[in-house]
Design an enzyme around this catalytic site. Structure first.
Site, PDB file in Angstrom:
ATOM      1  N   GLY A 171       0.846  -1.193   0.000  1.00 45.32           N
ATOM      2  CA  GLY A 171       0.000   0.000   0.000  1.00 45.32           C
ATOM      3  C   GLY A 171       0.880   1.241   0.000  1.00 45.32           C
ATOM      4  N   GLY A 172       0.331   2.322   0.568  1.00 48.11           N
ATOM      5  CA  GLY A 172       1.076   3.580   0.599  1.00 48.11           C
ATOM      6  C   GLY A 172       2.380   3.472   1.361  1.00 48.11           C
ATOM      7  N   ALA A 407      24.608  10.096 -27.366  1.00 48.11           N
ATOM      8  CA  ALA A 407      25.115   9.358 -26.208  1.00 48.11           C
ATOM      9  C   ALA A 407      26.505   9.865 -25.824  1.00 48.11           C
ATOM     10  CB  ALA A 407      25.139   7.867 -26.505  1.00 48.11           C
TER      11      ALA A 407
END
Ligand code: HXC
Length: 519
Positions: A171-172, A407
């Site tokens: 969850g959080g 790059a």
């Protein structure tokens, strides 16, 4: 109660607190192959150094019968101690008390050590093993999480924050570790996800196990959420001790210097032959890293994620550095979305804690294709460019072989304020490779040749001409984009000396509230 009784009472209360949720739950924790919150602290810190805070704190909930269930410490052990004599602050969630779930009091205890760590300027280590928000406490628990998140954010770039995940983290609750600098997960005994398998099945129909959704392997290989997957908790804890050998305690200090017995003028003849004659043949850049750093010691981050770029800590003459290296052994060392994000985050980690950056370049360019373009390679590549360009720590770049196109600019080029840019004689620094260049420049002429044999001959001649002119370091060196072309076998010495020379470098960015890195 006389004084002795009072002392005995204290001793009893301490003993009770140390039992957490009780012997049965401790046994159950051990049966799962997990240590208790206190055992983890004891293993991590220098012996006898732990000073505990808030042992007598309990929760304030008076609903759901919780008023009859109180445990001293309320499910999280907090305090400070030392690692190799340096102060660290720590919290360790205790799964034996309400599943390590977070109450208002629990959150306040964590916030207290976070505040103290920021004020003192000492690293914060969080050991996570929790069922998430304490369900009985409702919004107080949510508020508690947010108090912690805010502190994680304010502490970011001020003190190193390291998270260990040794059990559930769902969850959080995942966002506190996600806001920290380093996440270490224990294999098979930990998991992290925003939404677990049951809700996932209900909402999306996807049937997936806990391990496959958020186990250590998934986060170390696929999502990149975990920087390290440790075989067990002991390995994870030892990684923290090792990592602090490379980091200062806060952003105002220099990384710890430790005298090294490895001679700085160690010559490595084998490096003169390490680059294959055929430019398309891969080699393992980690062989080069191990050869040039002190005592072959390299602490690699994200070993299993975005393997086309290698990042990690090492030392040169006892001075910690962050190393970023393209890996020709995997996808030819190409830059793509994942490798750009991985390296950008690492460069910023080094920069905020004053760790110089050594970059080893062998990059054919960015990975082409719709997958990359739709995924936003433009923005992700820009992150790496931004990170390098913004970094003010000493930056040393060695171009080993290819350095092509955008790059080239991204990988700590001179124009992104690279302090010292060396190249090996095998370097090829150009806008693009010979094949692509000749297709563009000579396409019309080649198409006009009728005989296939003649076409081939003409193309090869033109490619050879292009290589002769551009596939070398001298063109870049002619304009000062490369400071010197060095013999590979002397690389260690040249880096050690360069680092020493520029260690007093001072560079600042224009004053601003903060930059707007393309997130
Ligand atoms: C209160 C909890 C709890 C919780 C576990 N316990 N999670 N108590 N709040 N969130 C208690 C259990 O009741 C049990 O008590 C003990 O801890 C051990 O749990 P078990 O279920 O027996 O352990 P295990 O089988 O190992 O399973 C662990 C678990 C499971 C997978 C974590 O407990 C679980 O699913 N818990 C609920 C997870 C959850 O939904 N959390 C809220 C998520 S929302 P007894 O007394 O029986 O030993 C959230 C929002 C955060 O976190 C938002 C932040 C912004």
């Amino acid at each position: 109660m006389n004084n002795q009784d009072k002392i005995n009472q204290l001793i009893e209360l301490r003993a009770k607190a140390k039992l957490g949720g009780g012997i049965d739950r401790i046994n159950s924790q051990h049966e799962k192959g997990k240590m208790t919150a206190r055992e983890r602290i004891d293993m991590l810190l220098d012996e006898g150094s732990f000073e505990e805070y808030d042992m007598f704190v309990t929760h304030r909930c008076r609903d759901f019968g919780l008023e009859k269930q109180e445990y001293l410490s309320d499910g999280v052990i907090t305090g400070h101690g030392t690692i190799d004599g340096r102060v660290v602050y720590i919290f360790s969630q205790d799964f034996t008390v309400f599943g390590g779930s977070l109450s208002e009091s629990f959150a306040k205890k964590i916030c207290k050590v976070m505040d103290q760590a920021i004020k003192v300027g000492a690293p914060l280590i969080g050991i996570n093993d929790s069922g998430g928000a304490r369900i009985q406490e409702g919004v107080h628990s949510l508020a508690g999480y947010a108090e912690i998140f805010e502190r994680n954010i304010l502490a970011s770039g001020v003190i190193p924050q390291i998270s260990l995940i040794f059990g559930p983290c769902a969850g959080g609750a995942v966002y506190s570790p996600a806001l920290t600098d380093v996440v270490i997960m224990s294999d098979k005994t930990s998991y992290m996800f925003v939404t677990g398998p049951k809700v996932t099945k209900t909402v999306t129909g996807e049937d997936i196990s806990t391990e496959d959704l958020g186990g250590a392997t998934v986060h170390a290989t696929k999502s990149g959420v975990a920087h390290f997957r440790a075989d067990d908790e002991e390995e994870g804890l030892m990684l923290v001790r090792k990592m602090l050998e490379y980091l200062p305690s806060n952003n105002l200090e220099e990384p710890p210097y430790t005298p090294s017995k490895d001679p700085i003028d160690r010559v490595n003849d084998e490096l003169n032959e390490i680059i294959p004659e055929n430019p398309n043949q891969p080699y393992d850049v980690k062989d080069i890293i191990h050869t040039i750093v002190d005592n072959e010691e390299f602490l690699e981050f994200h070993r299993h994620y975005a393997r086309n770029i290698i990042v990690g800590f090492a030392k040169f003459n006892g001075m910690p550095v962050g190393i970023v290296a393209n890996q020709p052994n995997y996808l030819a060392g190409v830059l793509d979305i994942e490798s750009s994000r991985k390296a950008a985050r690492f460069v910023r980690f080094c920069d905020c804690f004053n760790v110089p950056i050594v970059t080893l370049v062998d990059v054919p360019g960015f990975l082409p294709g719709s997958v990359q373009e739709y995924g936003g390679i433009i923005i992700h590549g820009a992150k790496l460019m931004f990170a390098y360009g913004e970094a003010t720590v000493p930056k040393i770049t060695i171009t080993l072989r290819k350095s092509y196109g955008g790059a080239h600019d991204v990988m700590s080029s001179k124009q992104l304020r690279g302090d010292i840019n060396y190249a090996w004689p095998t370097a090829e620094i150009a806008v693009m490779g010979a094949k692509g260049a000749i297709e563009v420049l000579e396409g019309r002429n080649i198409a006009a040749i009728e005989s296939e044999e003649e076409r081939k001959k003409y193309t090869e001649e033109k490619e050879a001409e292009y290589k002769e002119k551009f596939a070398n370091p001298y063109e870049a060196a002619k304009y000062g984009f490369i400071d010197d072309i060095i013999e590979p076998r002397n690389t260690r010495f040249r880096i050690c000396r360069a680092l020493q020379t520029i260690s007093t470098k001072k560079e600042t960015n224009p004053p601003k509230k903060h930059s707007n890195i393309p997130l």
